[in-house]
Design an enzyme around this catalytic site. Structure first.
Site, short mmCIF file in Angstrom:
data_model
loop_
_atom_site.label_atom_id
_atom_site.label_comp_id
_atom_site.label_asym_id
_atom_site.label_seq_id
_atom_site.Cartn_x
_atom_site.Cartn_y
_atom_site.Cartn_z
N SER A 1 -21.97 44.81 40.17
CA SER A 1 -20.91 45.93 40.61
C SER A 1 -19.65 45.58 41.24
O SER A 1 -18.93 46.48 40.88
CB SER A 1 -21.41 46.22 43.00
OG SER A 1 -21.30 44.60 43.42
N LYS B 1 -16.37 51.39 43.38
CA LYS B 1 -16.01 51.72 44.43
C LYS B 1 -14.52 52.89 43.68
O LYS B 1 -14.60 53.57 44.19
CB LYS B 1 -14.63 50.79 45.43
CG LYS B 1 -16.20 49.36 45.89
CD LYS B 1 -15.42 49.74 47.24
CE LYS B 1 -15.67 48.71 48.31
NZ LYS B 1 -16.98 47.45 48.19
C1 LIG Z 1 -18.17 46.78 48.20
C2 LIG Z 1 -18.96 46.37 47.53
C3 LIG Z 1 -20.36 46.12 47.44
C4 LIG Z 1 -21.26 46.93 48.52
O1 LIG Z 1 -21.03 47.91 48.53
P1 LIG Z 1 -21.28 49.37 50.06
O2 LIG Z 1 -21.30 50.67 50.10
O3 LIG Z 1 -20.13 48.82 51.16
O4 LIG Z 1 -22.17 48.41 50.47
C5 LIG Z 1 -20.86 45.20 46.53
N1 LIG Z 1 -20.59 44.56 45.25
C6 LIG Z 1 -19.03 44.88 45.26
C7 LIG Z 1 -18.17 44.14 43.86
C8 LIG Z 1 -18.57 45.32 46.22
O5 LIG Z 1 -16.60 45.99 46.31
#
Ligand SMILES: *Cc1c(COP(=O)(O)O)cnc(C)c1O
Length: 333
Positions: free
Chosen positions: A308, A56
């Site tokens: 992520s 993010k």
């Molecule tokens: C926000 C987030 C997601 C999902 O992302 P989106 O853009 O809302 O689909 C996935 N994994 C993590 C760790 C996140 O913080």
């Protein structure tokens, strides 16, 4: 097709250059264990090693660096207590702006402290996320702060898309890319980047069975609300917004499939990441590995799974490693 998208490859390349000195280029590694298991090369994009612990930071940094000087001086605002809040706090401070993060009185003290530590003003208001969002709207109206939404924003999507460019650079042969999916900012950006370069690449969104808002919305043909439930993948919770402008249509047009994971499957993904790959990741980040382990992905060639984020409560992580298959403690957002 790609020319009609609200976020173009050019936007993503510009975002990638804009943020390049402020975010980490995270490694891609080959997983021998998963490659052997599924019978083709499997790569892991270690984005949980990003500064602030999630991708993010890419979108938040691009949004902040896209502001005009007077907007930057007024500051940015959001209502997220999770990874977007952390990222925006850090990005604003690094760019010489200030973030105000609004959160309800129910948010646990450790989350509040973390956002403060990253340099944001914290505004505690009301008893729900909706109350916090109303305060964001008020600060935009009355004080001229600039709202930076967590996913439904062209600057944010373009920033997340920079991750797709890195995947292509390090693994141009990828045939399938597994992307954690909630509001769809990450999936929209990554898919827009990769499909503009190679329309044949398959992009699969992955999310939890419990409260899969984008999946339900894609099936309904419009944004719908779903019941929120406790999940190991708490970063994938929340709706996509009734007035979704960008990510609903981008996910509809760009994703080849959306695969749902159960809580035991997500837990198995976290355990594999830790015990075999030696990586601490949160549930939201484990969905790609989980889907591969569960045999839910049709294999057509080299696979990249995006890990992520890593902002997991370590007590919960320990319980998963010790075999928990359902979340126990309520981690209030
Ligand atoms: C926000 C987030 C997601 C999902 O992302 P989106 O853009 O809302 O689909 C996935 N994994 C993590 C760790 C996140 O913080």
């Amino acid at each position: 097709m790609t020319t009609s998208l609200p976020v173009s490859l050019r936007d993503i390349i510009l975002a990638s250059e804009r943020i390049s000195r402020r975010v980490r280029k995270t490694p891609i590694i080959r997983s021998d264990a998963l490659s052997e298991r599924v019978g083709t090369a499997v790569y892991l994009k270690l984005e949980h090693q990003q500064i602030t612990g999630s991708f993010k930071l890419r979108g938040a940094t691009n949004a902040v660096l896209s502001l005009k000087a007077e907007e930057k001086a007024r500051g940015v605002v959001a209502a997220s207590t999770g990874n977007h809040g952390r990222a925006l706090a850090y990005a604003a401070k690094a760019a010489g702006s200030t973030a105000t993060i609004c959160m309800s009185r129910l948010v646990p003290e450790n989350k509040v402290a973390e956002i403060r530590r990253l340099g944001a003003n914290v505004r505690i208001i009301g008893r729900s996320q909706d109350d916090a969002q109303l305060e964001v709207d008020r600060l935009v109206q009355d004080d001229g702060l600039v709202a930076v939404p967590p996913f439904d924003d062209a600057r944010v999507i373009a920033g997340q898309g920079s991750l797709g460019l890195e995947v292509f650079k390090d693994c141009p042969e990828a045939a399938t890319v597994l992307v954690p999916l909630s509001g769809g900012g990450l999936a929209s950006g990554v898919a827009a980047a990769l499909k503009a370069i190679n329309p044949d690449v398959r992009i699969i969104g992955l999310t939890m069975q419990r409260g899969a808002a984008m999946k339900a919305s894609l099936e309904a043909g419009r944004p719908v609300e779903v019941q929120e439930e406790e999940s190991f993948a708490d970063s994938l919770g929340g709706g996509i917004g009734f007035h979704n402008q960008l990510t609903f249509s981008m996910c509809r047009d760009l994703l080849d499939d959306v695969v749902l994971l159960s809580e035991p499957e997500i837990a198995a993904g976290m355990r594999h990441a830790y015990c075999v790959e030696r990586e601490v990741i949160e549930g939201a980040a484990a969905v790609g590995v989980a889907a591969l382990l569960a045999g839910k992905i049709e294999i057509t060639g080299p696979v990249v799974a995006i890990l992520s984020g890593r902002n997991v409560d370590m007590e919960q992580h320990r319980s998963v490693i010790n075999g928990a298959t359902a979340p126990t403690r309520k981690d209030v957002a």
